[in-house]
Scaffold this motif. Structure first.
Motif, PDB file in Angstrom:
ATOM      1  N   VAL A  36      -0.268  -8.617  11.470  1.00 45.11           N
ATOM      2  CA  VAL A  36       0.670  -7.663  12.065  1.00 45.11           C
ATOM      3  C   VAL A  36       0.182  -6.223  12.009  1.00 45.11           C
ATOM      4  N   GLY A  37      -0.987  -5.984  11.432  1.00 41.82           N
ATOM      5  CA  GLY A  37      -1.465  -4.615  11.377  1.00 41.82           C
ATOM      6  C   GLY A  37      -2.817  -4.506  10.717  1.00 41.82           C
ATOM      7  N   PHE A  38      -3.289  -3.265  10.630  1.00 43.55           N
ATOM      8  CA  PHE A  38      -4.605  -2.946  10.098  1.00 43.55           C
ATOM      9  C   PHE A  38      -4.508  -1.617   9.375  1.00 43.55           C
ATOM     10  N   TYR A  39      -5.188  -1.489   8.220  1.00 40.81           N
ATOM     11  CA  TYR A  39      -5.151  -0.261   7.440  1.00 40.81           C
ATOM     12  C   TYR A  39      -6.540   0.039   6.891  1.00 40.81           C
ATOM     13  N   ASP A  40      -7.031   1.241   7.180  1.00 42.37           N
ATOM     14  CA  ASP A  40      -8.318   1.701   6.668  1.00 42.37           C
ATOM     15  C   ASP A  40      -8.056   2.891   5.751  1.00 42.37           C
ATOM     16  N   PRO A  41      -8.115   2.701   4.419  1.00 43.28           N
ATOM     17  CA  PRO A  41      -7.797   3.795   3.505  1.00 43.28           C
ATOM     18  C   PRO A  41      -8.841   4.909   3.484  1.00 43.28           C
ATOM     19  N   ILE A  42     -10.071   4.621   3.870  1.00 42.41           N
ATOM     20  CA  ILE A  42     -11.123   5.634   3.846  1.00 42.41           C
ATOM     21  C   ILE A  42     -10.932   6.628   4.995  1.00 42.41           C
ATOM     22  N   LYS A  43     -10.707   6.119   6.194  1.00 44.79           N
ATOM     23  CA  LYS A  43     -10.457   6.986   7.349  1.00 44.79           C
ATOM     24  C   LYS A  43      -8.977   7.335   7.490  1.00 44.79           C
ATOM     25  N   ASN A  44      -8.146   6.710   6.672  1.00 46.00           N
ATOM     26  CA  ASN A  44      -6.697   6.902   6.694  1.00 46.00           C
ATOM     27  C   ASN A  44      -6.124   6.584   8.074  1.00 46.00           C
ATOM     28  N   GLN A  45      -6.551   5.450   8.638  1.00 43.08           N
ATOM     29  CA  GLN A  45      -6.075   4.992   9.944  1.00 43.08           C
ATOM     30  C   GLN A  45      -5.193   3.771   9.762  1.00 43.08           C
ATOM     31  N   THR A  46      -4.163   3.706  10.582  1.00 40.63           N
ATOM     32  CA  THR A  46      -3.254   2.568  10.547  1.00 40.63           C
ATOM     33  C   THR A  46      -2.968   2.129  11.964  1.00 40.63           C
ATOM     34  N   SER A  47      -2.970   0.824  12.178  1.00 41.22           N
ATOM     35  CA  SER A  47      -2.600   0.250  13.458  1.00 41.22           C
ATOM     36  C   SER A  47      -1.580  -0.846  13.174  1.00 41.22           C
ATOM     37  N   LEU A  48      -0.405  -0.748  13.786  1.00 36.67           N
ATOM     38  CA  LEU A  48       0.670  -1.692  13.491  1.00 36.67           C
ATOM     39  C   LEU A  48       1.198  -2.340  14.759  1.00 36.67           C
ATOM     40  N   ASN A  49       1.542  -3.620  14.649  1.00 36.35           N
ATOM     41  CA  ASN A  49       2.244  -4.338  15.701  1.00 36.35           C
ATOM     42  C   ASN A  49       3.723  -4.296  15.321  1.00 36.35           C
ATOM     43  N   VAL A  50       4.404  -3.233  15.710  1.00 34.02           N
ATOM     44  CA  VAL A  50       5.765  -2.969  15.250  1.00 34.02           C
ATOM     45  C   VAL A  50       6.747  -4.078  15.626  1.00 34.02           C
ATOM     46  N   PRO A  51       6.732  -4.619  16.859  1.00 32.94           N
ATOM     47  CA  PRO A  51       7.679  -5.701  17.161  1.00 32.94           C
ATOM     48  C   PRO A  51       7.504  -6.926  16.252  1.00 32.94           C
ATOM     49  N   ALA A  52       6.271  -7.265  15.919  1.00 37.93           N
ATOM     50  CA  ALA A  52       6.037  -8.407  15.030  1.00 37.93           C
ATOM     51  C   ALA A  52       6.524  -8.103  13.617  1.00 37.93           C
ATOM     52  N   ILE A  53       6.315  -6.878  13.147  1.00 34.04           N
ATOM     53  CA  ILE A  53       6.772  -6.490  11.814  1.00 34.04           C
ATOM     54  C   ILE A  53       8.292  -6.536  11.749  1.00 34.04           C
ATOM     55  N   ILE A  54       8.951  -6.013  12.764  1.00 34.53           N
ATOM     56  CA  ILE A  54      10.412  -6.035  12.798  1.00 34.53           C
ATOM     57  C   ILE A  54      10.921  -7.470  12.840  1.00 34.53           C
ATOM     58  N   TYR A  55      10.243  -8.332  13.583  1.00 28.68           N
ATOM     59  CA  TYR A  55      10.625  -9.744  13.650  1.00 28.68           C
ATOM     60  C   TYR A  55      10.648 -10.361  12.248  1.00 28.68           C
TER      61      TYR A  55
END
Length: 89
Positions: A36-55
């Motif tokens: 449902v998402g991706f997180y890179d702590p070094i570059k501080n980037q986040t990509s989220l699939n919000v509808p799937a997370i809410i589901y």
């Protein structure tokens, strides 16, 4: 119980994480139900699939502490609350 938690990827000293919906009893690298998402702590980037997370959140999934902080920063809980209010009316 389903949990939203981080799954480690990447190489040594260069970790990146996938945010996955997974059975709470499974190990960290275990088989996930859905990515449902991706997180890179070094570059501080986040990509989220919000509808799937809410589901998953609507059906009782519990985020871990770190995932909770990531979702809170992305204002997913505000969108979840708006979605619940819209469904009540």
């Amino acid at each position: 119980m389903v949990k939203l938690r981080l799954k480690r990827c990447g190489r040594k000293q260069r970790a990146v994480y996938r945010i996955v919906a997974i059975d709470g009893r499974a190990r960290r690298e275990g088989r996930d139900l859905c990515k449902v998402g991706f997180y890179d702590p070094i570059k501080n980037q986040t990509s989220l699939n919000v509808p799937a997370i809410i589901y998953f959140l609507e059906r009782g999934a519990k985020p871990t502490g770190t995932v909770h902080d990531i979702l809170k920063k992305a204002e997913v809980f505000r969108e979840l609350l708006q979605n619940q209010m819209k469904n009540r009316v």
